[in-house]
Design a protein around this motif. Structure first.
Motif, short mmCIF file in Angstrom:
data_model
loop_
_atom_site.label_atom_id
_atom_site.label_comp_id
_atom_site.label_asym_id
_atom_site.label_seq_id
_atom_site.Cartn_x
_atom_site.Cartn_y
_atom_site.Cartn_z
N GLY A 134 -5.46 -0.78 4.84
CA GLY A 134 -6.20 -1.37 5.93
C GLY A 134 -5.86 -0.57 7.42
O GLY A 134 -5.29 0.24 7.55
N GLU A 135 -6.25 -1.59 8.25
CA GLU A 135 -6.00 -1.02 9.78
C GLU A 135 -5.24 -2.13 10.50
O GLU A 135 -4.97 -3.30 10.03
N GLY A 136 -4.22 -1.57 11.47
CA GLY A 136 -3.67 -2.44 12.14
C GLY A 136 -2.17 -1.80 12.17
O GLY A 136 -1.74 -1.12 11.27
N PHE A 137 -1.17 -2.73 12.94
CA PHE A 137 0.19 -2.25 13.10
C PHE A 137 0.89 -2.34 11.56
O PHE A 137 1.35 -1.36 11.08
N LEU A 138 0.75 -3.44 10.97
CA LEU A 138 1.37 -3.74 9.64
C LEU A 138 0.95 -2.78 8.64
O LEU A 138 1.59 -2.27 7.77
N ALA A 139 -0.54 -2.53 8.47
CA ALA A 139 -1.25 -1.52 7.56
C ALA A 139 -0.32 -0.05 7.94
O ALA A 139 -0.20 0.70 6.74
N ASP A 140 -0.27 0.14 9.11
CA ASP A 140 0.41 1.52 9.31
C ASP A 140 1.74 1.66 8.95
O ASP A 140 2.27 2.74 8.43
N VAL A 141 2.41 0.57 9.36
CA VAL A 141 3.99 0.54 8.76
C VAL A 141 4.00 0.66 7.24
O VAL A 141 4.66 1.48 6.80
N CYS A 142 3.17 -0.11 6.60
CA CYS A 142 3.40 -0.11 5.03
C CYS A 142 2.78 1.25 4.67
O CYS A 142 3.18 1.66 3.74
N ARG A 143 1.79 1.99 5.22
CA ARG A 143 1.52 3.15 4.76
C ARG A 143 2.78 4.17 4.61
O ARG A 143 2.72 4.93 3.95
N VAL A 144 3.39 4.45 5.96
CA VAL A 144 4.42 5.20 5.96
C VAL A 144 5.75 4.81 5.33
O VAL A 144 6.49 5.63 4.94
N TRP A 145 5.65 3.74 5.18
CA TRP A 145 7.11 2.85 4.38
C TRP A 145 7.03 3.17 3.00
O TRP A 145 7.87 3.70 2.31
N GLU A 146 5.73 3.14 2.36
CA GLU A 146 5.50 3.60 0.69
C GLU A 146 5.61 4.89 0.78
O GLU A 146 6.13 5.56 -0.27
N ALA A 147 5.10 5.75 1.74
CA ALA A 147 5.20 7.09 1.49
C ALA A 147 6.49 7.68 1.43
O ALA A 147 6.96 9.04 0.77
N ALA A 148 7.41 7.03 2.08
CA ALA A 148 8.79 7.52 2.35
C ALA A 148 9.47 7.33 0.97
O ALA A 148 10.64 8.04 0.59
N THR A 149 8.97 6.76 -0.28
CA THR A 149 9.44 6.66 -1.52
C THR A 149 9.16 7.98 -2.41
O THR A 149 9.71 8.01 -3.55
N ARG A 150 8.24 8.75 -1.80
CA ARG A 150 7.76 9.74 -2.64
C ARG A 150 8.95 11.04 -3.26
O ARG A 150 8.66 11.44 -4.33
N PRO A 151 9.97 11.27 -2.15
CA PRO A 151 10.81 12.17 -2.95
C PRO A 151 11.38 11.53 -4.38
O PRO A 151 11.49 12.20 -5.29
N ALA A 152 11.71 10.13 -4.41
CA ALA A 152 12.27 9.84 -5.48
C ALA A 152 11.17 9.70 -6.74
O ALA A 152 11.80 10.32 -7.99
N GLU A 153 10.14 9.40 -6.35
CA GLU A 153 9.03 9.46 -7.25
C GLU A 153 8.68 10.94 -7.71
O GLU A 153 8.73 10.93 -9.14
#
Length: 300
Positions: A134-153
């Protein structure tokens, strides 16, 4: 399992360490200070991307709950930056370290904290894990937070992104700051009370994490919430009933903005989230409804 865990000193982390240890797992804690124990603590510095790869290679599983508390302080620009960097730095450090290990040394699973904030304001619309950010500060945080797991995946480790709702316990989270005003008879709904709250009992949150550690067929985002979200007004009425107190003092949105700064917007956000993945995987909730969850939370 040999479990390497970050975020061990927080509201959820301390309880999860106790639960995993009681289940017979060997938990090694990642700490930023010098270790007090050579047997179950290892030092790291995620803000400088410093982590001994051998510490990760020694683990069967990694659990990352690290991150500054969202509701711990009034939000200003500096605290919002800390909320973001504390999550992204720790996740990036772990994911890159996992990815850099040889296949035989790589942990089988990374359970990485995220939040239902991913969905932003959903109004009265229900969402499951396939909904976009979605939109908003926490949504933006979650987006980059989850993206940071991709190297392991990408390296082949099973990654579960724990989109946690609002765990209920009298000693922290959503419930603790409300208990005193409610017991004094001045508790009430936040704003108009129509915003949806994706709660979960502490017992069910712990059970869900243990469940996801063991289920090697579940990966990706998982909404760690109860199956019956309620509005803030419904939550307020039930809490007041169980405490035998009135709930007639609504807190206006303007007062929240003065008290909480930027966090006030998130406190008034409606997030009607359902646990689609957990339900399909056969997870059983001990407290599927709010009255039972609140009773357990208040009993400690």
């Amino acid at each position: 399992m040999r479990i390497l865990m970050a975020g061990v000193s927080g509201f959820l982390g301390t309880r999860l360490v106790d639960r995993l240890t009681a289940d017979g797992h060997q938990v090694t804690r990642l700490v930023r200070r010098p270790p007090r124990s050579s047997t179950d603590e290892r030092q790291w510095n995620p803000s400088a991307a410093q982590l001994d790869p051998q510490v990760v290679a020694d683990a069967d599983a990694v659990v990352n709950l690290a991150g500054a508390g969202v509701g711990d302080k009034r939000w200003n620009d500096d605290y919002q930056k800390l909320i973001r960097t504390s999550r992204v730095d720790s996740t990036t450090t772990l994911a890159i370290t996992i990815a850099g290990l040889p296949d035989p040394d790589r942990p089988a699973v990374l359970l990485n904290s995220s939040a239902v904030g991913w969905y932003g304001n959903t109004g009265d619309r229900t969402v499951e894990e396939d909904a976009p950010a979605g939109e908003g500060f926490l949504a933006d945080v979650c987006r980059v937070w989850e993206a940071a797991t991709r190297p392991a995946e990408d390296a082949g480790t099973r990654v579960v992104r724990l989109r946690t709702g609002l765990p209920l316990h009298r000693d922290g989270g959503l419930l603790k700051p409300q208990l005193l005003p409610f017991r004094l008879g001045v508790g009430g709904k936040l704003g108009n009370g129509r915003q949806w709250l994706p709660w979960i009992s502490m017992r069910d949150w712990l059970d869900a994490v243990a469940f996801l550690l063991a289920r090697d067929d579940v990966a990706g985002p998982v909404n760690v919430v109860g199956p019956a979200p309620v509005t803030n007004a419904e939550f307020t009425r039930e809490l007041a009933r169980q405490l035998h107190r009135p709930a007639i003092m609504p807190i206006p949105a303007l007062a929240l903005k003065v008290a909480l700064g930027g966090f006030a917007h998130e406190a008034l956000t409606s997030t009607r989230v359902l646990p689609g993945v957990l339900g399909k995987a056969g997870f059983t909730w001990t407290h599927p409804n709010l009255p039972g969850a609140l009773h357990a939370a208040l009993a400690g």
